[in-house]
Every structure is written in structure tokens, then in C-alpha cells.
Design a protein around this motif. Structure first.
Motif, mmCIF file in Angstrom:
data_model
loop_
_atom_site.group_PDB
_atom_site.id
_atom_site.type_symbol
_atom_site.label_atom_id
_atom_site.label_comp_id
_atom_site.label_asym_id
_atom_site.label_seq_id
_atom_site.Cartn_x
_atom_site.Cartn_y
_atom_site.Cartn_z
ATOM 1 N N PRO A 1 7.996 -11.122 2.205
ATOM 2 C CA PRO A 1 7.781 -10.352 3.740
ATOM 3 C C PRO A 1 8.211 -8.872 4.238
ATOM 4 C CG PRO A 1 9.813 -12.379 3.278
ATOM 5 C CD PRO A 1 9.174 -12.012 1.687
ATOM 6 N N ALA A 2 8.786 -8.932 3.378
ATOM 7 C CA ALA A 2 9.015 -7.314 3.999
ATOM 8 C C ALA A 2 7.862 -6.212 3.682
ATOM 9 C CB ALA A 2 10.436 -6.398 2.598
ATOM 10 N N GLU A 3 8.186 -5.683 4.387
ATOM 11 C CA GLU A 3 6.714 -4.232 4.476
ATOM 12 C C GLU A 3 7.157 -3.843 3.716
ATOM 13 O OE1 GLU A 3 3.682 -3.238 6.424
ATOM 14 O OE2 GLU A 3 5.255 -4.608 7.724
ATOM 15 N N PRO A 4 7.443 -3.653 2.521
ATOM 16 C CA PRO A 4 7.148 -2.457 1.478
ATOM 17 C C PRO A 4 6.198 -3.306 0.398
ATOM 18 C CG PRO A 4 9.471 -2.146 1.777
ATOM 19 C CD PRO A 4 8.745 -3.145 2.668
ATOM 20 N N ALA A 5 6.465 -4.723 0.617
ATOM 21 C CA ALA A 5 5.702 -5.596 -0.151
ATOM 22 C C ALA A 5 3.860 -5.432 0.071
ATOM 23 C CB ALA A 5 6.403 -6.779 0.236
ATOM 24 N N LYS A 6 3.884 -4.923 1.406
ATOM 25 C CA LYS A 6 2.776 -4.732 1.657
ATOM 26 C C LYS A 6 1.436 -3.599 0.725
ATOM 27 C CE LYS A 6 2.300 -7.313 5.627
ATOM 28 N NZ LYS A 6 4.070 -6.947 6.587
ATOM 29 N N THR A 7 2.488 -3.583 0.063
ATOM 30 C CA THR A 7 1.933 -2.014 -0.464
ATOM 31 C C THR A 7 2.045 -1.470 -1.787
ATOM 32 O OG1 THR A 7 4.137 -0.180 0.041
ATOM 33 C CG2 THR A 7 2.103 0.049 1.517
ATOM 34 N N ALA A 8 3.497 -2.346 -2.462
ATOM 35 C CA ALA A 8 3.631 -3.004 -3.305
ATOM 36 C C ALA A 8 2.848 -2.702 -4.649
ATOM 37 C CB ALA A 8 4.410 -3.720 -3.969
ATOM 38 N N HIS A 9 2.919 -2.757 -5.569
ATOM 39 C CA HIS A 9 2.007 -3.035 -7.326
ATOM 40 C C HIS A 9 1.789 -3.258 -7.716
ATOM 41 C CE1 HIS A 9 -0.501 1.377 -7.248
ATOM 42 N NE2 HIS A 9 -0.032 0.672 -5.541
ATOM 43 N N PHE A 10 2.439 -5.047 -6.903
ATOM 44 C CA PHE A 10 2.192 -6.617 -7.265
ATOM 45 C C PHE A 10 2.347 -7.583 -6.420
ATOM 46 C CE2 PHE A 10 6.602 -7.599 -6.804
ATOM 47 C CZ PHE A 10 6.970 -6.376 -5.973
ATOM 48 N N CYS A 11 2.155 -8.596 -6.886
ATOM 49 C CA CYS A 11 2.428 -9.541 -6.170
ATOM 50 C C CYS A 11 3.226 -10.869 -6.671
ATOM 51 C CB CYS A 11 0.636 -9.695 -5.811
ATOM 52 S SG CYS A 11 -0.103 -10.433 -7.179
ATOM 53 N N SER A 12 3.659 -12.046 -5.385
ATOM 54 C CA SER A 12 4.476 -12.327 -5.852
ATOM 55 C C SER A 12 4.110 -13.781 -6.995
ATOM 56 C CB SER A 12 4.530 -13.906 -4.291
ATOM 57 O OG SER A 12 3.571 -13.862 -3.981
ATOM 58 N N MET A 13 2.968 -14.198 -7.163
ATOM 59 C CA MET A 13 1.744 -15.183 -8.197
ATOM 60 C C MET A 13 3.030 -14.275 -9.988
ATOM 61 S SD MET A 13 -0.237 -15.204 -6.103
ATOM 62 C CE MET A 13 -1.059 -14.074 -5.824
ATOM 63 N N CYS A 14 2.826 -13.221 -9.761
ATOM 64 C CA CYS A 14 3.344 -12.661 -11.347
ATOM 65 C C CYS A 14 5.213 -12.016 -11.160
ATOM 66 C CB CYS A 14 2.794 -11.992 -11.502
ATOM 67 S SG CYS A 14 1.398 -12.798 -12.608
ATOM 68 N N GLY A 15 5.336 -11.439 -9.963
ATOM 69 C CA GLY A 15 6.160 -10.764 -9.614
ATOM 70 C C GLY A 15 6.149 -8.940 -10.482
ATOM 71 N N PHE B 1 -7.800 -5.271 -6.768
ATOM 72 C CA PHE B 1 -7.337 -5.009 -7.894
ATOM 73 C C PHE B 1 -6.825 -3.536 -7.490
ATOM 74 C CE2 PHE B 1 -9.259 -2.595 -11.747
ATOM 75 C CZ PHE B 1 -8.867 -3.385 -12.214
ATOM 76 N N GLU B 2 -6.793 -3.324 -6.402
ATOM 77 C CA GLU B 2 -6.216 -1.807 -5.739
ATOM 78 C C GLU B 2 -4.900 -2.123 -4.957
ATOM 79 O OE1 GLU B 2 -9.048 0.855 -4.650
ATOM 80 O OE2 GLU B 2 -10.136 0.673 -5.947
ATOM 81 N N PHE B 3 -4.478 -3.103 -5.305
ATOM 82 C CA PHE B 3 -3.280 -3.462 -4.613
ATOM 83 C C PHE B 3 -3.052 -3.348 -2.897
ATOM 84 C CE2 PHE B 3 -1.813 -4.250 -8.512
ATOM 85 C CZ PHE B 3 -1.664 -5.916 -8.697
ATOM 86 N N ARG B 4 -4.728 -2.623 -2.655
ATOM 87 C CA ARG B 4 -4.358 -2.608 -1.019
ATOM 88 C C ARG B 4 -4.342 -3.589 -0.599
ATOM 89 N NH1 ARG B 4 -9.400 -0.660 -0.407
ATOM 90 N NH2 ARG B 4 -10.287 -0.412 -2.844
ATOM 91 N N TRP B 5 -3.002 -4.165 0.146
ATOM 92 C CA TRP B 5 -3.364 -5.051 0.597
ATOM 93 C C TRP B 5 -3.134 -5.521 1.824
ATOM 94 C CZ3 TRP B 5 -1.815 -9.881 -2.254
ATOM 95 C CH2 TRP B 5 -0.834 -10.074 -3.150
ATOM 96 N N GLU B 6 -3.133 -4.329 3.498
ATOM 97 C CA GLU B 6 -3.349 -4.304 4.088
ATOM 98 C C GLU B 6 -4.946 -4.346 3.876
ATOM 99 O OE1 GLU B 6 -2.307 -4.569 6.993
ATOM 100 O OE2 GLU B 6 -0.630 -4.658 6.290
ATOM 101 N N ASP B 7 -6.282 -3.938 3.254
ATOM 102 C CA ASP B 7 -7.358 -4.013 3.685
ATOM 103 C C ASP B 7 -7.685 -5.207 3.089
ATOM 104 O OD1 ASP B 7 -7.009 -1.719 4.040
ATOM 105 O OD2 ASP B 7 -7.863 -0.229 2.306
ATOM 106 N N GLN B 8 -7.384 -5.717 1.908
ATOM 107 C CA GLN B 8 -7.946 -7.142 2.326
ATOM 108 C C GLN B 8 -6.849 -8.036 3.012
ATOM 109 O OE1 GLN B 8 -5.856 -9.536 -1.989
ATOM 110 N NE2 GLN B 8 -5.330 -7.712 -2.448
ATOM 111 N N PHE B 9 -6.382 -8.301 3.945
ATOM 112 C CA PHE B 9 -6.628 -9.063 4.864
ATOM 113 C C PHE B 9 -7.519 -8.384 6.419
ATOM 114 C CE2 PHE B 9 -1.329 -8.561 4.352
ATOM 115 C CZ PHE B 9 -1.526 -9.537 2.901
ATOM 116 N N ASN B 10 -7.196 -7.304 6.177
ATOM 117 C CA ASN B 10 -8.303 -6.991 6.867
ATOM 118 C C ASN B 10 -10.152 -7.069 6.709
ATOM 119 O OD1 ASN B 10 -6.566 -6.022 9.063
ATOM 120 N ND2 ASN B 10 -6.432 -3.899 8.181
ATOM 121 N N LEU B 11 -10.165 -7.607 5.752
ATOM 122 C CA LEU B 11 -11.419 -7.914 5.188
ATOM 123 C C LEU B 11 -12.012 -9.566 4.772
ATOM 124 C CD1 LEU B 11 -12.000 -4.416 2.256
ATOM 125 C CD2 LEU B 11 -13.642 -5.195 4.216
#
Lengths: 628, 628
Positions: free
Chosen positions: B562-576, B536-546
Motif C-alpha cells: 500500500p505504501a506510496e513508494p511501492a508505486k515507484t518501486a522497481h519490484f512487485c509483491s509477487m517476488c518481493g 517492464f519498466e515498473f512504471r506502476w502509475e502508467d500501468q494503472f492509467n492504461l
């Protein structure tokens, strides 16, 4: 489906003129084992006995020459065959010449016209905005649908005089349509059962009058559990051809319907191509396109823009539409303290609109008018669960069930307008809370078909959510869900590719079939029995051909025992040639198969001493000599 | 498991001498995100804030310095941490120097010796026949276990004076052993609950006195659902190193126990290597090795050969053994008219023996003597279901339930001898017949732990039987099964490779955790909540590690963005980036989060107009500007 009256393709079909099959009974035409492997047609594979193997397209004939129900007929090496439900469309019929630029033949064309209750009309003008192309030519634009699809010219149809031309209306009038007879043959039930279930609102037969290409199918708890696959381009990736290819790929592996959830450019044109080539009903969420038309600003949405989008899609032939009319203003704050808020895109759009205007949802307010639009094309409602839980923590909460009660109320309204209706369901739900969902939905919504996404039974396994949700899907389908929306391994992470679509479909076909077995659907277990017989008798090729995914089954076998003789060997790699439990069982079967049927353990034991002596006399051989 | 008293590794352990951890509370040592990715240790990965990320080995201290319970501590980017159950052993502790040729340190060594009720003895002579090497040196051979394993010299132990040295015996005497305290910490329950459950026979703590290397774990319905992974060479493929590697690989991904089902060459030596390197209990089917010793001729098996094999394996340290003592002579004919006969290897061997001699099973006849052997080493029974159904058609039949009743009888005998006992279950069972299996087993077997293979809920999906069975596994575990035997995608087709083992383990961890949630196991939902919060908080790295499988989750995300900034981005590829439902939810949470807690829809709606005005005043922004 029984084997009688199954015929194999004997002549090509085109433009809705379906020639009757010649010959009677079952006759196999040489076709591809490769047809199960990929959508290519026409390959022929022969076993060493010279018989063709794999599966073949067959048709079951109905009461009129243009009513021929496709089936997948698997020919076994022991000379028998098994007939299975087939969703792959004309693409797997080597006698049909398909071309994605021309589209599929309008199978239902004569049925629709024959009813005499619809008429062609010019349709709304298609504009560049429909394709997400902004600020170029505000008015005019493309005049009709031909311009976006190179296939045959066509005008949209709608009902004459605003009458309901829905399968529900016909069923209530006591009429068994060709569509109903078609699904009755597919489901191995009587046409009257189909009519009754539709009339009662317990089943839907999504079939827009502008989508004559579909092979009719039914969604309801008394029928086989169905699977939907989602496709759709997005702002991040997109291609028309890719989406059409994904659709045929999904139906090839067993998808019963496909939802086009495109949100990016070419949204109108992509949908047209998908519809013209789809043998299964197509669903959409019109709100996504409406939002594109207002540049993603939810507060700028209006009833007029939304209604126009619904008409646009209905004219194209969309068979069912997700409508998030249950997201009412007072429910929005109920989501405020959720762990994951509103995870439905449609739900969040409507929530944002309600908040921006502090008004009741325009979808809720205009629901009756929307019913009139849908009834004129026989578009089926899929009443969306915009407030579904997006995490285990939020399952079965006040927001979710408040919306469900509203969906129950809207279901009654839709039925007044003769609009076929199904209800969407969650989401993320732990196992012990699943049954409450289906029980409550069935009660509140008068047994309208439930159409659920999963549910996912845990949040901890991103990259495996086809499995976390496949578990919940099988359970809720057993308990009464009529259609399952698939989840791919990419859920929560990215856009599904070709492999993900296949994995999602196969996983959900497993869930659906497991539920069919548990519900005792007529004939469901015949498939399992045929495969288990093949397994017990070491008919490896038959095991592969009967498998949901013959390619992968064959590939996995060959990894350990690649040689061709191994496919006819009477052992497998788990135990190797020296020891084999199946062999011992065959031996037991030979000794006791005749005597043990129906006898108790004690009765049989009395007769065992003699058998034991015979066993010893034969050399105590439990491992029979191998050929190699 | 709570976070208090969690300590990170501070000193290396060797030969059972465990130095106390220094420092108090939680302190992270720099360790590998890579530890979650592969068994390699010692890599360090830093996020751009300089904090180390991923998960780290931590220890929870018990009542004595040598009682330190491992845990997987996931460090989140928001500064918090989540502590999870960890089965990966010392291999993921960068402060421990492991070497497969030396074996793991004997963690329980001092506990076993300290009880003073066992003694070392020379052991039976190990012969080449034990390794499947025939007709070379019929007598003598290797003198002790050192010759088959290069690690530290060791003599086997057994009880003094034939006493029962089992955790069951201790529990019944009211004693809380260090092993019980260890599992109590792991399970987040009181030691007294552990003792009670073991004493009542509702749980087992498999821990052979000759396997001091294990980190104790418990199997019982009041505890976390456990997962077993099978490994083992066969006549077709084999390698000692491969099997050891498969074992550490399986436990790395979460296997709670491992069964070594080897049947080919080097069976004794392979087992020794696996045991000396395994942090989890090891199970076997001694009948497989016994059959090797008589060249695969079932009728030549004798009680003496079997018993000698059990002693051989008990001296090596096998923690639990599958014993097919329920396959009785009168039950064999009950399988004659089955669709797939007897699919259990052990079951078919015993059936063949019974038929050949027309005698009652030697395992059944000598069961009390076998109990005496197992009690002397604390080997746990896993009473095998040799007559389990191998197809949907054969589920819940007379043969299966006749055997189950016998297992219930044998369970009572085992308990008289203080032998810990669990009961094995099926197999292939459609969903509607699953509950009867667990209910009947719990009734007949006095609530002894049920240990089931799947069950597979349909036969039609070879290559996907991890999924067909994962569905049944989740359900039966929810209803009370204590341990699940995994099924890999290769089931029915071939031998699992490394990827198959991982897929099988992950699928079954999902099933087990879904059941833990449904059973309301204390703390189980914290994991889901932590992951959903991160989502919910777009903490992608935490999602992966959990995630259960961080590697695949990260890889799938990177395929689309794939870009590194995407892992901290506040959106995901489903909606853009343009539209995002999560953003809308955050907005709703900000507006209503404080007021809506506990309020009804109506109460909240009253206060909404003001909020709506604020929303409009802020520009109706539901899409917050993005950083990029």
C-alpha cells in the motif's frame, strides 16, 4: 460418470484402512447444502418437501474394496440426481474425521507397498537451511520429517535397485495399476484407455510414492481438462496455516492439482503440511528453494545444490516438478530485444546463471541424472517454459520456440528413463496465435500433455487477467491442452487472497468445462443439460445446487427476489410475474411436443390450425395464473 | 488513432455551436486521474514530479470546425502519451457543463439540418398509455415531447416526401457525410473505407435524425469490435434517474451503444431522458412497449399498435430497433422439443401471437411498410433472433437456422428500402459450434453486421455468465461479429446493479479488444504495447492509467503493497525486493539489446563470451541495489 454403482459414505476411513460401503446403488445420506458453500461439514438443510437438498459425497466402487472413487452427487428436487467429478477430498465427507495436524489417510499406501518395488530409507537429513534459516547449525539439524509435521511418523520411500517405479513404466509393461483403474472410473472411460494413454506418453498420472494421500487423477487430452491452482508464501507475506487453508479452499472449488510456489521462510515445513493434507497432486519449482539456499545469488547455484533440493522435495512427496532445463545459453540473447524480456522466474534464474558462467545450463547438462532421481520416486516432469512470452508483442517468437524444440528433445530423454512428462506453455498470446502453440507443442513433444498458463489474450486489463486468460485457456484446452494453470484477478498486481483463489479456480473450471463440451468428452454435457432443465422448469434450488458456485448464484438471485417463495416461483426478476417467455415455451411444448419431433416445418404447419383452435378455446392463455 | 491533430478541450460547447479548439498539436490540460475513476470531473492530481497524471479528454479535428472527435489521452510518466478510443461523452470533458435536466448539446444538429432532406412536424400525440398509465385520459394527453423532458423544446423530424434519409442511402450515392468522416477519424481509417462498408451493407452507422446528441460510431467487421450494454427498468424495480445513471456509467467504462429494455412504468419518459443524455446510439425492442399497451396479452397485439409504437420511439430518437420479424408461424413448432424452448422475450411474444391467431407474424407480413417508417428517421434494424438457443443442447438447431434464413431474406428487403441493418445472433453455443454461426450468418445475410449475445459456452456457471459468454464473445468477434451484447454476472438470476454493469462492460471490452488484436486492427496492439512497456519498466502509475479499469488495478496493487513508494518501486509483491525476473531481463537487454536484433541464436552465441566476462567483471549483479 454414470449413476450406477454410486454409493454414499457408510463408514469412516482412517490410516488407509478403507471399509467397504454397505448397501447397493445410490442412497443419499443427509448432508449439507452448506458443504457446497464452505468446507464445513455436517449441516443439513431440508426443502419444504422434507427432502434433503444440496450435494452429497458419494463413492463409486472399483474392483477391490479399497478402491472407492469419490463423486459429488447433486440431489434434485424432482427426485433425480446428477453425479459430478469431485476434487474436494475427504474434507466434504461427513463420515471422515479430518485433522490438519494429523494429515489425510494414505489412500494409496497399500497399493504402493503391495507392488514391492520400493523401500523405506532414512532419507537425507533435514536442515534449518531447508526452511530458509541461515547460518545457525550448518550440519545435523532435524533428523527426519517427523520434526516438521506432527502427524504419524514416516520414512521416505524410493525404488529398490534404482528401478523406475513410475506409472509410465507400469503402463508400458501392460499393467493396469489401482491408480489407473481409479482414474478410469473418475473419467468414465475404460482402464485400458488410461493405460494406453499413459504408455504412449500422451497422459500423466502424477503420484509420488511418498504422497500416498492423493486421490489419483490423470492429465491428458483424451480426459477431462484439468485446472491447477498456485499457492505459496513469499518474501512479502507468509503463513503455513494460510497456505494449507488455500490448498483445501482451491480443491474445494475444483482445483485438480495445486502448485506450492513458496519462496520465503518455512518453505520446507509449509510444503510438508500441504502435502500431508492434500487430496490432489502437488507441484513445485525446486529452483525457487535452491535459490533461497544460495541467498538469491543465481550464479552460486550448482547442480549439487539443485539435485539435493529435488531429492529433498521428492522425499516429501512432491508429485510433479517444474524444471527449466530448456533455457539454454544460446537462447538467452534471443530475449534481449523483447518487449518484456524473460518473465518466468525460473527462466530468468537460469538465464542469469548461464550468463554469469558463460556455460550451458546445468539442468540441461545433467538432465539424464535428474531423470534417474525422478524415476526413483515417480515424480512427473513439468518441463518449464522459462522463455514464455510476457506480453502480446513477444508471443510465438524465436526464443519461445527455440526453447520448445529443446523441451521436445528432453521429453524423449525423460521417456527413455520412464519418467512421466508434461510440457509447460505460455503465457501472453493473442487469439490468432494460440493454435500454433498447441499444434507445434503436440508435434515437437510427441503429444505429451500440454500444461498452459492461460494464455492471456490481451495485456490491457490488469485486475481482470483471470478473464483475459480464461478466454485463451478455453480455446487452447479445446484444441488439446490437458491442464490449465489458473490466473487470478491479482496477476501482475499482488498476491491472491482467498476470494482471488476462488475466482481464479471458478473461472478456470468454466474454461475447462467449456473445452470438455467442445471436445465432446463423454458425459460432459449432462451437467449443462441438468442445469438447463432446472432453469426451464423453474427449479431454482436445483439451479443453485448444480451451479459451479451455488453460494453466489443463490446470493445474486436473492438480491432482487429475496423472499423464500420466490425460489419456487415460476418467474424470475428479469421479466417479473406478468410476462415470461419460459411460460410461453411450456405452452408450445404442451401443444406440439408430441407431434413436432423430427417433423419438418412444413409438415408441422399443416397440423397447426387445429392446435390454434384449441389454444383459442382455452382462452389464449399464454400467461398462466400464478399461485401467489 | 494517431497522436497528430489531437487537441485538448479549449472552449465549452453548447447547443451544437462548437467553437474550434485553439492551439495546435497535443497539449495537456490539467485534468483528473479521477476522471478515469468515476464520472466526476475537474479533479486534478499531480505526481511527485509535478506533472499531471491520469487521462485527459482530447479532440481530433476533422475537415470542419464542428467536427471534433473525442479521444482519451493517457499521459505517461515518461513524457509520452497514448490516445485511446473514448465513449464517455462530454461528461469527462471538464470544459463542458453538463446537466441531465437539460440534456447534451445536439452535436449533429447542423449536419442533419444542413442536408435539407428532413423537416420538423408536430409528431404523434404522446398519451399516458405511452408511459404505461392505463384508463385515465384515453385521448389527448401530453401534446408534445417537452412535457416528458424539461430540456429545450423540440419537435420531431422526419424525411421530406418519404425519402430515405439514411447513412446507407448517402453512402450509396457516394456521399461522405460528416458522420462518416467522424467515425473514420475514430477508427483510424479513411472516410472512403467507411463509406464503402456502409454502402455495401457490411457496416451500419446508427444515427436517428432525432438523436443529434450522439457521437457517431460504426458497427462492422472491418472496424473495432463494439460492445452494447443493456439497461432498463422492469416490473420488479424501476427509477428514471437510475436508468440515466446506468447509461452514463456504462458508457464511461466503454459501452459503444446502450439498449433501453424497460418494460415497466414510465417507459416513454425514461427513454426520453436516456436519449437526451446519451452520447452513444440507443437501441430498443419496440415490441416490449407494444405489449405493455395491450396489458401483456400477446394475442391482442396488432400491426397498428406496433407501428404506432415504432413511430413514437423513432420520433424520440431511438437509433436502432430489435425487430423479431423472423419468428414465423411454421417455425414455432420446431421449438417444441427443445430443452429450453424460446428464451427470447420478443420471440416468445411473437410465437404466442402466431399461435393465437394461426396466422403468419404481422411483423413479417408488414415488413416493407416497417422499412418505410425506419427509412424516414434513419432508424437501423437489428433483426432479432427470437429463436436463439437458450442452452447448450439447443445450439445450432433447426429452429435457429430456419429463422436465420428468414433474417437473410428480410435483410435484402431492408436494403431495397435503404434501411441500415444488422442481424442478431445467439445465445448459448458450445465452442465447437460457434464458427458455424458467424459463417452461416455472413453467407446468408450478405455480410451484414452480426450482433451477438455472448455466446455462452456452457450452462453450468450462473453468477459467472459474463465469463462463460466472454469466452464465446471473444471468439465470435475474432471470426467476424461486429458488435457484442454484454452479459452481466446477474444473467439468469436477477437485475444488474451498478457493479454488475461495470463488470459486464469491462469483460466485454476485453473480449472486443482481444478480437481487435486477433483481427490485426490498425493500432490495436499499441495499447497492449504501451501497458507492457510500463510493466517492464515498473512504471506502476502508467500501468494503472492504461488499464481498462484503473481503479481496481490500483486497489489490488495497494492491498499487498500500500505504501506510496511501492508505486515507484522497481519490484512487485509477487517476488518481493530480493528476487525479480524483470531485473534480470533488463540486465540481459543492456548486454545484448544492441547486438541480438535479427541475429540467430548461433550468431549471437559466438559473441557471448566477451559479454559474460563483462558481466562477471561487474560483479555478476543480477539484482540491482534498491533505492529504499
Amino acid at each position: 460418470m454414470t449413476n450406477k454403482d454410486v454409493r454414499t459414505p457408510a463408514s469412516s476411513q482412517s490410516n488407509g484402512e478403507l471399509a467397504p460401503a454397505d448397501g447397493a446403488g445410490v442412497s443419499a445420506s443427509p448432508d449439507s447444502g452448506g458443504a457446497a458453500a464452505s468446507p464445513e461439514k455436517g449441516e443439513t438443510e431440508k426443502s419444504d418437501t422434507g427432502k434433503s437438498i444440496g450435494w452429497h459425497k458419494a463413492y463409486v466402487e472399483g474392483s477391490r474394496p479399497d478402491l472407492r472413487v469419490p463423486a459429488r452427487q447433486v440431489h434434485l428436487t424432482n427426485g433425480r440426481s446428477v453425479t459430478l467429478y469431485d476434487t474436494s477430498g475427504p474434507y466434504t465427507d461427513p463420515t471422515v474425521d479430518t485433522d490438519v495436524r494429523r494429515g489425510l489417510a494414505p489412500l494409496r499406501g497399500n497399493w504402493i507397498i503391495g507392488r514391492g518395488d520400493t523401500e523405506e530409507y532414512p532419507g537425507r537429513p533435514v536442515s534449518p537451511e531447508d526452511d530458509g534459516i541461515k547460518h545457525t547449525s550448518p550440519r545435523g539439524g532435524l533428523r527426519n520429517l517427523d520434526a516438521v509435521f506432527p502427524g504419524r511418523p514416516r520414512l521416505p520411500r524410493r525404488s529398490r535397485d534404482g528401478r523406475a517405479v513410475t506409472q509410465l513404466a507400469y503402463a508400458r509393461q501392460g499393467e493396469v495399476t489401482p491408480e489407473m483403474e481409479y482414474v478410469a472410473i473418475r473419467e468414465n472411460v475404460s482402464p485400458e484407455v488410461v493405460r494406453e494413454e499413459i504408455a504412449a506418453g500422451r497422459a500423466v498420472l502424477p503420484a509420488n510414492v511418498n504422497h500416498p494421500e492423493i486421490e489419483p487423477m490423470i492429465i491428458g487430452k483424451r480426459f477431462l481438462v484439468k485446472v491447477n491452482a498456485n499457492i505459496g508464501n513469499s518474501a512479502v507475506t507468509s503463513s503455513i496455516e494460510e497456505e494449507v487453508e488455500k490448498m483445501t479452499w482451491a480443491t474445494h472449488w475444483g482445483a485438480d492439482t495445486v502448485m506450492d510456489l513458496s519462496t520465503g521462510r518455512n518453505i520446507h515445513t509449509t510444503r510438508e503440511w500441504v502435502l500431508r493434507n492434500s487430496p490432489v497432486p502437488i507441484g513445485t519449482v525446486p529452483l525457487y528453494q535452491a535459490l533461497e539456499k544460495v541467498d538469491g545469488r543465481a550464479e552460486e547455484l550448482t547442480w549439487e545444490i539443485y539435485k539435493d533440493t529435488v531429492v529433498e522435495q521428492a522425499e516429501q512427496g512432491v508429485d510433479y516438478m517444474t524444471v527449466h532445463a530448456g533455457v539454454r545459453l544460446p537462447y538467452v540473447p534471443l530475449t534481449a530485444n523483447r518487449k518484456t524480456g524473460i518473465v518466468s522466474r525460473g527462466g530468468s534464474i537460469m538465464a542469469a546463471w548461464c550468463l554469469a558462467h558463460h556455460k550451458e545450463s546445468f539442468l540441461y547438462e545433467h538432465f539424464e541424472e535428474l531423470c534417474e532421481v525422478l524415476a526413483a520416486y515417480d515424480v512427473t516432469y513439468s518441463l518449464g517454459d522459462g522463455l514464455r512470452p510476457g506480453s502480446i508483442a513477444d508471443a510465438n517468437d524465436a526464443a519461445q520456440f527455440a526453447e520448445l524444440r529443446t523441451l521436445g528433445e528432453l521429453n524423449k530423454v525423460a521417456k527413455r528413463f520412464n519418467v512421466q512428462t508434461m510440457i509447460e506453455g505460455p503465457g501472453h498470446v493473442p487469439m490468432h496465435k494460440i493454435k500454433e502453440n498447441i499444434d507445434l507443442q503436440q508435434e515437437i513433444c510427441d503429444e505429451a500433455p500440454f500444461y498452459t498458463l492461460g494464455p492471456l489474450t490481451t495485456d490491457i486489463a490488469p485486475a481482470y487477467d483471470h478473464i483475459t486468460s480464461g478466454i485463451g485457456a478455453a480455446m487452447i484446452a479445446w484444441w488439446g491442452t490437458a491442464m490449465l494453470c489458473y490466473v487470478t484477478p491479482k496477476e501482475h498486481l499482488g498476491l491472491p487472497n482467498r476470494d482471488d483463489v476462488k475466482t481464479g479456480v471458478i473461472t478456470y473450471k468454466i474454461a475447462a468445462h467449456a473445452a470438455d463440451l467442445a471436445k465432446g468428452h463423454p458425459g460432459a454435457q449432462e451437467w449443462d443439460d441438468a442445469l438447463s432443465d432446472a432453469r426451464f422448469e423453474f427449479r431454482w434450488e436445483d439451479q443453485f445446487n448444480l451451479a459451479l458456485d451455488p453460494d453466489t448464484a443463490r446470493e445474486f438471485h436473492d438480491e432482487t427476489l429475496p423472499a423464500e417463495p420466490a425460489k419456487t416461483a415460476h418467474f424470475c426478476s428479469m421479466c417479473g410475474p406478468k410476462f415470461c417467455s419460459m411460460k410461453i415455451s411450456h405452452n408450445i411444448n404442451e401443444q406440439f411436443g408430441g407431434t413436432a419431433a423430427g417433423a419438418t416445418a412444413e409438415e408441422v404447419a399443416d397440423g397447426m390450425l387445429q392446435k390454434s383452435k384449441e389454444f383459442a378455446a382455452a382462452g389464449n392463455r399464454v400467461y398462466l395464473p400464478l399461485a401467489d
